[in-house]
Design a protein around this motif. Structure first.
Motif, mmCIF file in Angstrom:
data_model
loop_
_atom_site.group_PDB
_atom_site.id
_atom_site.type_symbol
_atom_site.label_atom_id
_atom_site.label_comp_id
_atom_site.label_asym_id
_atom_site.label_seq_id
_atom_site.Cartn_x
_atom_site.Cartn_y
_atom_site.Cartn_z
ATOM 1 N N THR A 148 0.837 -1.183 0.000
ATOM 2 C CA THR A 148 0.000 0.000 0.000
ATOM 3 C C THR A 148 0.881 1.246 0.000
ATOM 4 O O THR A 148 2.095 1.177 0.165
ATOM 5 N N GLU A 149 0.261 2.390 -0.177
ATOM 6 C CA GLU A 149 1.024 3.629 -0.311
ATOM 7 C C GLU A 149 1.883 3.927 0.905
ATOM 8 O O GLU A 149 2.961 4.503 0.789
ATOM 9 N N ASP A 150 1.412 3.525 2.085
ATOM 10 C CA ASP A 150 2.213 3.759 3.291
ATOM 11 C C ASP A 150 3.269 2.676 3.499
ATOM 12 O O ASP A 150 4.086 2.766 4.421
ATOM 13 N N GLY A 151 3.258 1.652 2.677
ATOM 14 C CA GLY A 151 4.256 0.599 2.760
ATOM 15 C C GLY A 151 4.021 -0.421 3.855
ATOM 16 O O GLY A 151 4.853 -1.318 4.060
ATOM 17 N N PHE A 394 7.363 2.459 -12.216
ATOM 18 C CA PHE A 394 7.161 3.883 -11.991
ATOM 19 C C PHE A 394 6.125 4.060 -10.879
ATOM 20 O O PHE A 394 5.089 3.398 -10.853
ATOM 21 N N GLY A 395 6.395 4.948 -9.951
ATOM 22 C CA GLY A 395 5.468 5.211 -8.856
ATOM 23 C C GLY A 395 5.688 4.360 -7.635
ATOM 24 O O GLY A 395 5.049 4.581 -6.609
ATOM 25 N N CYS A 396 6.594 3.377 -7.729
ATOM 26 C CA CYS A 396 6.942 2.533 -6.583
ATOM 27 C C CYS A 396 8.337 2.930 -6.102
ATOM 28 O O CYS A 396 9.316 2.700 -6.818
ATOM 29 N N VAL A 397 8.402 3.533 -4.917
ATOM 30 C CA VAL A 397 9.669 4.064 -4.420
ATOM 31 C C VAL A 397 9.806 3.743 -2.934
ATOM 32 O O VAL A 397 8.928 4.066 -2.134
ATOM 33 N N ASP A 398 10.904 3.096 -2.583
ATOM 34 C CA ASP A 398 11.212 2.812 -1.178
ATOM 35 C C ASP A 398 10.036 2.165 -0.453
ATOM 36 O O ASP A 398 9.678 2.553 0.666
ATOM 37 N N GLY A 399 9.409 1.193 -1.085
ATOM 38 C CA GLY A 399 8.310 0.471 -0.458
ATOM 39 C C GLY A 399 6.984 1.198 -0.470
ATOM 40 O O GLY A 399 6.009 0.727 0.115
ATOM 41 N N LYS A 400 6.927 2.348 -1.146
ATOM 42 C CA LYS A 400 5.674 3.098 -1.249
ATOM 43 C C LYS A 400 5.176 3.016 -2.687
ATOM 44 O O LYS A 400 5.950 3.157 -3.635
ATOM 45 N N ASN A 401 3.872 2.815 -2.845
ATOM 46 C CA ASN A 401 3.264 2.764 -4.164
ATOM 47 C C ASN A 401 2.272 3.910 -4.297
ATOM 48 O O ASN A 401 1.222 3.903 -3.652
ATOM 49 N N TYR A 402 2.612 4.886 -5.113
ATOM 50 C CA TYR A 402 1.740 6.057 -5.251
ATOM 51 C C TYR A 402 0.586 5.737 -6.196
ATOM 52 O O TYR A 402 0.786 5.458 -7.379
ATOM 53 N N MET A 403 -0.618 5.765 -5.631
ATOM 54 C CA MET A 403 -1.808 5.372 -6.371
ATOM 55 C C MET A 403 -2.053 6.281 -7.589
ATOM 56 O O MET A 403 -2.631 5.858 -8.583
ATOM 57 N N VAL A 404 -1.585 7.522 -7.526
ATOM 58 C CA VAL A 404 -1.830 8.482 -8.600
ATOM 59 C C VAL A 404 -1.084 8.097 -9.874
ATOM 60 O O VAL A 404 -1.380 8.613 -10.947
ATOM 61 N N MET A 405 -0.141 7.172 -9.780
ATOM 62 C CA MET A 405 0.605 6.768 -10.969
ATOM 63 C C MET A 405 -0.322 6.207 -12.038
ATOM 64 O O MET A 405 -0.081 6.381 -13.236
ATOM 65 N N GLY A 406 -1.394 5.558 -11.630
ATOM 66 C CA GLY A 406 -2.366 5.052 -12.596
ATOM 67 C C GLY A 406 -2.983 6.163 -13.419
ATOM 68 O O GLY A 406 -3.203 6.027 -14.625
ATOM 69 N N ASP A 407 -3.242 7.314 -12.774
ATOM 70 C CA ASP A 407 -3.805 8.451 -13.494
ATOM 71 C C ASP A 407 -2.787 9.043 -14.469
ATOM 72 O O ASP A 407 -3.142 9.492 -15.554
#
Length: 444
Positions: A148-151, A394-407
């Protein structure tokens, strides 16, 4: 995945933006029937399993797995809900909005992220299943991209996946004295050596169209150079020296590929017809290569500048939120059952070669490797495992997945940037600046 075996099509399906509507999650997987499964212990519990395996032979495989599960777990009944991919996201949104989600749902990682955003998924239940199996049972990369975004949690439980990298025709490479490429320089050297467009021979097959396929292939080169769309704090990081270096390299490399705005079919055909010794594609190319008769000569490499980077899709089973205690327990048991070695292998064998193991014990299992459908692919399993361990998006950094990457993907910001530079001849710095500004404006 089934008829949609081309990787761009898969990504188009999996990179949907935030779904409209966010309904109540107080329902359960049997509300459509009016069945009350919250009764006393010992009463039969029925849960539903919604998936995209619509072909009859695949439904038969799943039916057999369900039969075996029910035999081991008296009192639990599992109903299949096969649903066409084109209708899948709409149906999930509709069911979620009315509180009648099936207890277990098959998703790509990005589809699951959208359902997490809509509060359709029980993150705690997913984590309990993964913890029960043990995180070290899965390839690291497969778990990293479903956080999840918070990792802290997981959007689903991995059961399979596909990866994308540089497929190499080693017989062609050997004819000119080359080994499998290890880094950017090697790839470029090979591409130059084979480029002979007058004879319909190209150095590499790459996508350059304004499409999600182009974005996902370019992402491997960018990430292998330490570039990403966001940093660990969520800042947009498109306009950076690392991204520019990757974009300029992609433009140079593309000059040794087929001309024009190339797409999925162009890339696949060039490699399968042996008009290029290298291509960027998913594991779904393997069946076509096998039919063409040179599967034994194929190896997988990964773009590598400062690190190796594979692109891919992890298929997860997600447990719905809002279930009764009995339904939740049944769903957890069923998903755990699908992780057992023999059961997971049955799932994988529905699409041999296309979908690949995410569990180390399956990838290393002699019985799996010796299956008649897998034997021709067995020499690639270790390479695919390495790719899963190096899965980076893209959008996955240091265990965080930014949901906005889909947009970002859905708006075509990066694919337009790539096409403008590679095909239209635009200045790379100008396009990077414009893409940076566009994503920043979108976030505002």
């Amino acid at each position: 995945m089934k008829k949609k075996i081309l990787s761009m099509m898969l990504v188009a399906a999996m990179t949907v933006g935030t779904l409209a509507g966010c309904g109540s999650n107080s329902g359960n997987g049997n509300s459509e029937k009016g069945t009350d499964t919250t009764a006393d212990a010992g009463e039969e519990v029925t849960i539903q399993f919604m998936h995209m395996q619509v072909e009859q032979e695949r439904q038969d495989v799943i039916a057999k797995l369900i039969e075996e599960f029910e035999a081991e777990n008296p009192g639990i009944k599992v109903e299949q809900m096969p649903t066409n991919e084109d209708d899948y996201d709409t149906k999930i949104t509709s069911l979620g909005g009315t509180g009648v989600l099936p207890a277990v749902m098959e998703f790509s990682q990005d589809q699951a992220k959208t359902s997490v955003t809509n509060d359709f998924i029980d993150l705690e239940a997913n984590k309990e299943v993964i913890d029960g199996k043990g995180e070290d049972a899965f390839f690291d990369g497969a778990l990293n991209v479903i956080k999840t975004e918070d990792g802290n949690d997981y959007v689903g439980v991995p059961v399979s996946g596909w990866v994308q990298g540089i497929w190499c025709n080693t017989a062609m490479l050997k004819e000119k004295g080359f080994d499998v490429p290890q880094n950017w320089d090697d790839v470029l050297e090979i591409a130059k050596a084979f480029y002979d467009p007058d004879n319909k021979q190209y150095g590499i097959a790459l996508p350059t169209s304004e499409s999600a396929f182009s974005e996902q292939v370019f992402s491997q080169f960018a990430i292998s150079n330490g570039a990403n769309v966001f940093d660990a704090d969520g800042n947009v990081t498109i306009d950076t020296p690392e991204m520019k270096e990757a974009l300029d390299f992609y433009k140079e490399l593309s000059s040794y590929s087929m001309p024009g705005s190339t797409e999925v079919a162009d890339v696949k055909d060039a490699f399968v017809n042996q008009n290029a010794p290298l291509c960027l594609y998913s594991t779904y190319i393997l069946s076509a290569v096998q039919e063409a008769g040179f599967l034994d000569d194929v190896e997988l490499a990964l773009p590598n500048k400062t690190q190796q980077a594979a692109y891919g899709c992890v298929i997860v089973l997600s447990i719905a939120s809002g279930l009764s205690d009995a339904e939740k327990a049944a769903a957890e048991k069923f998903v755990s059952f699908m992780l057992e070695k023999e059961n997971n292998e049955s799932w994988l064998l529905m699409a041999p070669g296309g979908i690949q193991p995410v569990l180390g014990e399956v990838a290393e299992d002699a019985a799996y490797k010796e299956n008649e459908a897998i034997v021709p692919l067995a020499h690639l399993l270790d390479e695919v495992g390495v790719a899963f361990d190096n899965l980076k998006l893209f959008g996955c950094v240091d265990g965080k997945n930014y949901m906005v990457m889909g947009d970002v993907t859905n708006k075509g910001i990066l694919s337009k940037m790539i096409n403008n530079v590679v095909v239209q001849g635009s200045d790379s710095q100008t396009e990077l600046t414009n893409a940076q500004a566009e994503v920043e404006a979108m976030l505002k």
